[in-house]
Design an enzyme around this catalytic site. Structure first.
Site, PDB file in Angstrom:
ATOM      1  N   HIS A   1      -6.995 -32.792  25.422  1.00 28.33           N
ATOM      2  CA  HIS A   1      -8.050 -32.135  26.190  1.00 28.33           C
ATOM      3  C   HIS A   1      -9.366 -32.299  25.429  1.00 28.33           C
ATOM      4  CE1 HIS A   1      -9.653 -29.502  29.188  1.00 28.33           C
ATOM      5  NE2 HIS A   1     -10.143 -28.675  28.280  1.00 28.33           N
TER       6      HIS A   1
ATOM      7  N   ASP B   1     -13.162 -31.336  25.973  1.00 24.77           N
ATOM      8  CA  ASP B   1     -14.220 -30.682  26.753  1.00 24.77           C
ATOM      9  C   ASP B   1     -15.453 -31.573  26.755  1.00 24.77           C
ATOM     10  OD1 ASP B   1     -12.901 -28.294  27.511  1.00 24.77           O
ATOM     11  OD2 ASP B   1     -13.173 -27.491  25.497  1.00 24.77           O
TER      12      ASP B   1
ATOM     13  N   ASP C   1      -7.542 -26.278  32.232  1.00 23.38           N
ATOM     14  CA  ASP C   1      -8.346 -25.307  31.481  1.00 23.38           C
ATOM     15  C   ASP C   1      -9.461 -24.654  32.277  1.00 23.38           C
ATOM     16  OD1 ASP C   1      -9.021 -23.903  29.135  1.00 23.38           O
ATOM     17  OD2 ASP C   1     -10.529 -25.379  28.590  1.00 23.38           O
TER      18      ASP C   1
ATOM     19  N   HIS D   1     -16.161 -27.565  33.140  1.00 23.51           N
ATOM     20  CA  HIS D   1     -15.765 -26.152  33.116  1.00 23.51           C
ATOM     21  C   HIS D   1     -16.213 -25.372  31.881  1.00 23.51           C
ATOM     22  CE1 HIS D   1     -12.081 -28.059  31.233  1.00 23.51           C
ATOM     23  NE2 HIS D   1     -12.339 -27.103  30.360  1.00 23.51           N
TER      24      HIS D   1
END
Length: 1013
Positions: free
Chosen positions: A262, A264, A374, A579
């Site tokens: 993951h 971001d 997420d 997000h």
């Protein structure tokens, strides 16, 4: 038998931690290291290679916050290491074991090819396997000295979130840069012990298997020569081999593991750093794929692939090769992993369109699922949009963070607002950064809610949030857990394979209807208000630019539709819907840049729209309506005057020529237009809103009551608003002034100013226009509060059983009571352009042009009546991770709409967010499309993305009922097709008398491709 568990467990732990792990690298020789500090922002490899380096010693501080230091490392493999596995080991001075929020580095060969990244749990770079001895090693290492924003677990305010405030003191002390021999036998012994120890301690004490492992470990320690770990490692492994060979139970749960990292797209680091993070992580992943043939890595976010393609061509080529070999699985089919609530309907459609197309174009892969582990809750519009983009499944994990209620399913069918269902899975391992630890394996089995129905779950494994990805240690754990007694079985496979098997074994999985509401992170509907406003404005300006560019392309000879510019601008907006950007949970640097980007987007879109309108030819002053509804309203002209106009949906009309039916009468704190009468109290609140049409008072108490709450959540300041915020507040009831500022018959206005708190001010202009019941509150705030939230309340005299809030392509209803813990947990919810409350026969709406968070509550008055209160969350003031979040100027408008049906509310929501445009243009081309029939709402009008010249129109049913109508065109129509979101044909549409009949179920989204005659 005596209980010796504690002695044995402590014996094993000490031997493992203090003897075995240090012996993994058998011998080392140091690199010769030189350093060069790049000035300012990161530089290219070519510039770094040409720089002048100076000698650098270990244990030397390096790295100012957000800086880049290049290290040249040179060494030679000793001749006596021939035949051994050799690797470089680099420790930049790592802190803790999380790779994403601290120092990171990418190792390059002298020709510029990236080899692999190094981070706390992935410090090695393969050199030779086996070594021939005498090899010369020459690396250029790009090291990023990113600060630890997570220090103290978000409990302290830090200036490190922006390079403008972070200072220049070095953050790290370089610890190690060596060539080393990897002792493979000790390496594998380390993993054998880890897996067995962790399995053992999570087995019940009464299980024989736990004690079998315990005594095998004790015997293994007897076989370990503490003075010669390497020499005895094989013997120790032989002792452990029998307990590692015992197969899992036939009924053991199966965990489908897929590599994951993951990343971001921005969070505790800016976008520029994410571009480098992708190169580091993807280099690691492709290197691991070379070591493990059974490795499969799932990766979403087309934007990140594009960054690598454009900036790291060698890494991009390795990704393409891994995809061909089946070891790399593009997933998700979205431009970024966007927030799950705040993007508009068309924006989510474009997320899916641009993401899916990227993977099809560059890899020949059509992704089959939405991958959003997420995001902070998920709109009930997702099932339909996901299916319309060609997806079969949906994955998330975040709902496991619920503060109050445990979500009852892990594998289920999710039903959206229109009735579409999509097969959905929540990994019961409760993380998207799994490591196959004993604790995780135990948790996955205990958590799994579908026992007796299904028997498998998914586990995304690898370090994440700031990237890092899977490691060889995690892969070795997976191999040992593939078929091991006492553990669930682990199989590495593509997510598509997992979902196919899960659906086959559990086709009648339970159904969850409606939104997936996260009972946490509720403040993300409000934090960083300017970022949210930039997104809302951008979405509507994109709609406007596409509509008028399409109009010009159809009617203005020589006009060229700006495909590439619109594509680029859409992708900019989609990126910022990530997000942790749009929700307002990133560092200051991210939001500072986001605001600047939105300003640039607005400027470009204004220019594109002006160009399209000008292409229609010079002439009289006209008014352009981008809304899908006809409008009759007051507009402000360029010279500050007002005019009343009637403009068709998606069309234009002359500025003059219309007269209102009812004008405004404005007096001392009273505005009246024959539809509603508004009375402003001395304290600046609304003392009365009387609906003259219905003959009833709208308010049940003070209207537009501004309430300042103390807002200090238990954790996660920018993310959370906890229920106790409601216990302490101050009502702003002492205005500086209340004055009439306009008695224009077309527009009456009263201005209220207030000063409060720590130097904050708020100016609100309460406006009533001719022929409209809508009351606008044009708001200008200079905000200087800390750890506060400001809300605006409208207590409405209706007994509403539920509130309705607009979401993407429709709306959701939420109970106004708190009968259960599920309803009580929804004390702060999200909506888009409006919230509606009503009782049979009468409703009231609260509209907005840029806010999302709100709450709705209900009380019974002493007279027996019921007051339903809608409160908009206007602005917050969290201090972590951005100490200056939301400080400064905010300008926005919200509105009260008395006597409103849902249809009225939908139309006024568009009107508030799509102001009429006044411009000079010749003639009045017919609207590109118009609709006969109520409830059929046009959301987007554009030219087809394939440059064919076809017109694409996206419609939806906006009221929650069935709708029929005829779509008519302002151009000759030769044919029509129903398409998916990617504009691929699904079926031919009927064309009758130059129009397309449409029949929509509640909230159905329909995309039509119209061929020009």
């Amino acid at each position: 038998m005596h209980d010796e568990r504690r002695r044995i467990e402590e014996r094993v732990q000490r031997a493992h931690d203090q003897r075995i792990k240090p012996a993994i690298h058998a011998a080392t020789v140091p690199f010769e290291v030189e350093a060069w500090q790049a000035p300012g922002e990161p530089v290219s490899f070519e510039e770094a290679a040409a720089a002048r380096y100076t000698p650098f010693a270990m244990d030397t501080p390096w790295g100012p916050p957000w800086g880049t230091t290049w290290f040249r490392m040179r060494g030679q493999v000793p001749a006596e290491w021939a035949g051994r596995r050799v690797e470089a080991v680099i420790d930049l001075g790592f802190i803790g074991d999380w790779p994403g929020n601290q120092a990171e580095a990418l190792v390059h060969l002298p020709d510029g090819r990236p080899l692999k990244a190094v981070n706390p749990l992935n410090q090695y770079v393969p050199v030779a396997n086996p070594a021939t001895g005498g090899e010369r090693i020459d690396y250029l290492v790009e090291a990023a000295s990113n600060p630890d924003i997570l220090k103290d677990n978000f409990s302290r305010v830090t200036p490190m979130g922006d390079k403008l405030t972070a200072g220049s003191a070095p953050l790290y002390t370089f610890q190690r840069a060596d060539l080393a021999i990897l002792d493979e036998e000790v390496f594998h012994l380390d993993l054998d012990l880890q897996v067995l120890r962790e399995l053992m301690v999570h087995l019940p004490e009464h299980e024989p298997r736990r004690h079998e492992i315990l005594h095998a470990l004790d015997r293994a320690m007897d076989a370990l020569d503490l003075d010669d770990v390497a020499g005895s490692a094989a013997a120790v492994r032989e002792v452990l081999a029998p307990v590692l060979a015992k197969p899992a139970h036939a009924s053991a749960h199966t965990i489908s593991g897929v590599g994951h990292a993951h990343i971001d797209s921005a969070w505790l680091w800016p976008i520029r750093e994410t571009k480098r993070k992708t190169s580091r992580t993807f280099s690691n992943v492709t290197a691991l794929a070379d070591e493990y043939d059974d490795f499969v890595f799932a990766c979403s976010q087309a934007q990140q692939y594009e960054w690598v393609r454009d900036n790291y061509p060698h890494v991009w080529a390795r990704i393409q090769e891994s995809v061909k070999k089946g070891q790399w699985a593009p997933v998700g089919g979205m431009w970024v992993e966007a927030d799950g609530n705040l993007p508009g309907g068309e924006a989510i459609a474009r997320q899916l369109i641009h993401g899916k197309r990227f993977f099809i174009e560059h890899f020949g892969v059509e992704t089959k699922g939405v991958w959003l582990p997420d995001s902070f809750g998920y709109t009930a519009a997702y099932p339909q949009l996901a299916k319309l983009a060609g997806n079969d499944w949906f994955l998330t994990q975040k709902i496991s963070w619920n503060q109050t209620n445990k979500f009852p399913h892990h594998t289920f069918w999710w039903e959206g607002i229109d009735g579409t269902r999509i097969f959905t899975h929540f990994p019961p391992v409760d993380t998207y950064n799994a490591r196959f630890s004993g604790e995780e394996m135990d948790r996955a089995v205990r958590n799994y809610s579908e026992k007796g129905g299904g028997q498998r779950s998914l586990a995304p494994f690898g370090w994440g949030d700031g990237g890092g990805g899977p490691t060889r240690e995690i892969m070795e754990r997976a191999r040992r857990l593939a078929n091991l007694e006492g553990s669930p079985k682990v199989v590495i496979e593509h997510p598509d394979d997992f979902f196919a098997q899960a659906r086959a074994e559990y086709p009648d999985a339970p159904v969850w209807v409606g939104e997936l509401y996260l009972e946490l992170h509720r403040a993300t509907y409000t934090s960083q208000a300017r970022t949210k406003q930039g997104n809302r404005r951008s979405e509507h300006k994109l709609r406007e630019a596409e509509l008028w560019a399409t109009t010009a392309a159809l009617h203005a000879p020589g006009y060229a539709y700006p495909y590439e510019k619109l594509d680029r601008l859409w992708k900019t907006v989609l990126l910022h819907q990530f997000h942790d950007i749009l929700p307002g949970s990133s560092i200051a640097w991210v939001h500072r840049e986001a605001e600047a980007e939105y300003a640039r987007v607005a400027e470009e879109l204004e220019a594109l729209t002006a160009e399209a309108v000008a292409a229609l030819g010079a002439g009289d002053t006209r008014v352009f309506n981008t809304s899908p509804f006809d409008r009759a309203e007051v507009v402000r002209t360029g010279d500050g005057a007002t005019a009343y106009v009637r403009v068709p949906a998606n069309g234009s009309a002359p500025l003059t020529g219309a007269e209102p039916t009812r004008s405004v009468r404005a007096g001392d704190r009273v505005l009246d237009n024959g539809l509603v009468r508004v009375e402003v109290a001395e304290d600046g609140t609304l003392s009365s809103v009387y609906d003259l049409r219905a003959g009833r008072e709208v308010l049940g108490d003070k209207g537009n009551l501004l309430r300042l709450h103390t807002d200090l959540p238990n954790y996660w300041d920018a993310w959370d608003i906890d229920k106790h915020y409601n216990n302490r507040y101050t009502d702003l009831l002492e205005p500086t002034s209340v004055e009439l500022v306009s008695d224009d018959p077309l527009l009456g206005a009263i201005r209220v100013t207030r000063a409060f708190g720590k130097g904050s001010t708020i100016t609100q202009t309460i406006t009533l226009r001719a022929d409209s019941p809508r009351i606008d509150f044009e708001t200008d705030i200079d905000w200087h509060e800390a750890e506060k939230i400001l809300k605006a309340a409208f207590p409405v005299d209706v007994r509403a059983a539920h509130s309705s809030a607009e979401i993407q392509f429709g709306h959701v209803q939420r109970p106004t009571h708190t009968n259960t813990s599920w309803e009580a947990a929804r004390f702060e919810v999200s909506g888009h352009r409006w919230v509606h409350v009503g009782e049979p026969g009468y409703g009231v709406a609260v509209l907005n042009d840029s806010t999302y968070g709100h709450d709705v509550s209900r009380t019974v008055r002493e007279d027996g009546g019921t007051t339903t209160t809608v409160r908009l969350s206007l602005v917050r003031a969290p201090r972590i991770p951005d100490p200056e979040a939301d400080q400064g100027r905010h300008r926005f408008t919200y509105s009260l709409l008395p006597g409103a049906s849902i249809e009225d509310t939908v139309a006024e929501g568009y009107s508030l967010n799509l102001p009429l445009r006044v411009a000079d243009a010749a003639g009045a081309p017919e609207p590109v499309v118009s609709v006969d029939g109520r409830g059929v709402t046009v959301e987007a009008v554009k030219l087809a993305d394939d440059n064919s010249g076809d017109v694409v129109v996206r419609l939806y049913e906006s009221g929650g009922g069935r709708a029929q109508g005829v779509l008519r065109t302002g151009f000759p129509l030769a044919g029509a097709q129903v398409t998916d979101l990617l504009e691929r044909p699904l079926e031919d549409a009927v064309v009758e008398e130059g129009g397309v009949p449409v029949a929509l179920r509640p909230f159905q989204v329909l995309t039509l491709r119209l061929r020009r005659g």
